[in-house]
Scaffold this motif. Sequence first.
Motif, mmCIF file in Angstrom:
data_model
loop_
_atom_site.group_PDB
_atom_site.id
_atom_site.type_symbol
_atom_site.label_atom_id
_atom_site.label_comp_id
_atom_site.label_asym_id
_atom_site.label_seq_id
_atom_site.Cartn_x
_atom_site.Cartn_y
_atom_site.Cartn_z
ATOM 1 N N LEU A 186 9.346 17.463 -2.459
ATOM 2 C CA LEU A 186 10.380 17.487 -1.421
ATOM 3 C C LEU A 186 9.955 16.687 -0.190
ATOM 4 C CD1 LEU A 186 11.496 21.241 -1.674
ATOM 5 C CD2 LEU A 186 12.799 19.212 -2.374
ATOM 6 N N TYR A 187 8.647 16.802 0.148
ATOM 7 C CA TYR A 187 8.140 16.058 1.307
ATOM 8 C C TYR A 187 8.227 14.540 1.065
ATOM 9 C CZ TYR A 187 4.962 14.377 4.924
ATOM 10 O OH TYR A 187 4.406 13.712 5.989
ATOM 11 N N ILE A 192 11.085 9.276 2.109
ATOM 12 C CA ILE A 192 11.832 8.118 1.601
ATOM 13 C C ILE A 192 13.213 8.038 2.236
ATOM 14 C CG2 ILE A 192 12.915 7.148 -0.473
ATOM 15 C CD1 ILE A 192 10.517 8.255 -2.059
ATOM 16 N N MET A 193 13.884 9.191 2.367
ATOM 17 C CA MET A 193 15.280 9.184 2.809
ATOM 18 C C MET A 193 15.454 9.128 4.328
ATOM 19 S SD MET A 193 17.184 11.783 0.178
ATOM 20 C CE MET A 193 18.758 11.323 0.839
ATOM 21 N N GLN A 216 0.837 -1.205 0.000
ATOM 22 C CA GLN A 216 0.000 0.000 0.000
ATOM 23 C C GLN A 216 0.871 1.253 0.000
ATOM 24 O OE1 GLN A 216 -2.813 0.103 3.182
ATOM 25 N NE2 GLN A 216 -3.854 1.951 2.447
ATOM 26 N N LYS A 217 1.975 1.229 0.742
ATOM 27 C CA LYS A 217 2.879 2.379 0.792
ATOM 28 C C LYS A 217 3.489 2.646 -0.583
ATOM 29 C CE LYS A 217 5.478 2.846 4.426
ATOM 30 N NZ LYS A 217 6.573 2.649 5.393
ATOM 31 N N VAL A 218 3.879 1.558 -1.267
ATOM 32 C CA VAL A 218 4.458 1.704 -2.614
ATOM 33 C C VAL A 218 3.430 2.297 -3.577
ATOM 34 C CG1 VAL A 218 5.360 0.437 -4.597
ATOM 35 C CG2 VAL A 218 6.136 -0.150 -2.301
ATOM 36 N N ALA A 219 2.195 1.760 -3.511
ATOM 37 C CA ALA A 219 1.140 2.259 -4.401
ATOM 38 C C ALA A 219 0.853 3.735 -4.135
ATOM 39 C CB ALA A 219 -0.132 1.436 -4.205
ATOM 40 N N HIS A 238 13.283 0.789 6.068
ATOM 41 C CA HIS A 238 14.299 0.028 5.360
ATOM 42 C C HIS A 238 15.533 0.880 5.109
ATOM 43 C CE1 HIS A 238 16.163 -2.705 2.528
ATOM 44 N NE2 HIS A 238 16.218 -1.720 1.649
ATOM 45 N N PHE A 239 15.329 2.172 4.736
ATOM 46 C CA PHE A 239 16.463 3.044 4.460
ATOM 47 C C PHE A 239 17.290 3.277 5.727
ATOM 48 C CE2 PHE A 239 18.590 7.111 4.040
ATOM 49 C CZ PHE A 239 19.158 7.016 2.789
#
Length: 553
Positions: free
Chosen positions: A535-536, A541-542, A485-488, A547-548
């Motif tokens: 940017l948000y 993601i970073m 769901q997060k990826v979508a 996982h990151f």
Amino acid sequence: MALEQLSNYTKFFSFILKYYDSDVVKSTANTALKEEVETDLEFNQKPEELVEDLKKMGPTYVKLGQLLSTRPDLLPDHYLKALADLQDDVETISYEEVERIFEEEIGVRIKKAFVEFDPVPLASASIGQVHKALLHSGRIVAVKIQRPGVRKSFLEDLDTLKQVADLAVSHSKAARKYALNDIIEELRYILLNELDYNKEAQNLIILKENLKKFDYLIIPSPVAEYSSSKVLTMDFLEGKKITSLGKLKKTEVDFNPLIDDLVEAYLKQIIVDGFAHADPHPGNIHLTSDNKVALMDLGMVAKFSPKLQEKIMMLLVGMSKKDGDAITEALLEMSEYDLATAHVDSFRKNINRLVMDSTSTNAEDMETGRVLLQMNRMAADEGIKLAVELNILGKILLNLDQIIAVLTPKYDLQQAIRRFMEKMVNQKMKQELRPENFYGFLLDNKKLAENLPGRLNKITERMAANEFELKINALDEDRLTDGFQKVANRITSGLIIAAMIIGAALLMRIPSSYSIMGYGILPFIFFIIAISLGLYLVYNIMFRDEHFRKRKE
């Protein structure tokens, strides 16, 4: 019967009252409960006193003392040594009683069965005594006669011990820690086997066959027609206890080939056969006049499962190489422990220290059996329960250490183990490739082939009826769904941001009466919103993605 039980309880509790508040018991309990205890305690009862008290208690308690001598997790070292040498002092059976037992068991009178029968016993112990005799064929034999009533006496004492052990386990943390009821159960198993001379006769036959290739070893053969559950007739082997040899004999004879045979034979028994003479103390190992070793008294044997044999092989290789980590891994694979309560790292560290401290390789200085028993104590201290068979292995090696040190003080046992281990591995492989093992493999595959069509048929039927389900316990379903769901959501957000940027670029070409920095106000607002959202998204993601973060760490 009630009076006999009362007598047993009185005898037992008088012993308990003496030792209940003793430093020996306190030391054991403190160790079990992980409490601090001084290492150099002066105990109020000396080891010799405990030995004498056990003798007075009777044969069952003598056997219990001998069993406890293999439990370094329970008793201090000097008590273990005293108990290991514990032998009972018993009166001999009269010759008239011997005649009666022999005739009842065999159905033949002694005078008819033998040309000669020495009425004076060669040896007398708690279970039976041994006489020398001559068969009509000219064969010299040893006849072991079981004491009258010994089975009944043992069983009554064992019943008393079991009841007390069960009670102790129910109310004492220390008793549960060291599984006191399991110790009594093990004692019962050992004694009942020793009381059946038919089993000992069978043990002699098996061991003689297993060790027939060793020229320096002799195992007596039983005489079946003059043997029963209470009488055992076997070859008489003339010899001396190894510990009683004179210094001149030791210097005149090179015992290295004999010790090589002895070490290799025991490695074979443990690693290849899984069937070993479990009590090779100096009294049961005699040196014959032609300088061969006679293995006596096979009432007690040890059996090792195929899986355990492999682990023991790894352990002995690790010990021969002084590889603490390999030893630890082998011990852990043979043990039971709870990761939440056991101190595995501390156990590993202590094993490595013990191995590093054992620098000597000469038999006179190195005690392989003692080291193994010390490892057992370390395991118990760290909440790790090693396999019971390791206690037996430790006792076997402890007795071998004594024999080797007497005959060949400079013998390098570690080098010998390394030298023979390759041969043991080859023998183990050949054993596993025997036809009977191959037939077992074929039978397993035959069952698989027979059941496979039916199982495939059931699978296809369920798939056709849309009833086929695949359950995977290895994955967290909710976590997996959240991830998708997060990826979508991020893909959708990216598309919306891209659309806003493209839309803002197209609107900028349309003239507007309101402008900011030369651009129409509406496309400018869309552009700012798209940049902010982008940017948000990158920030999430970073810096917030789990996982990151883990990968960054």
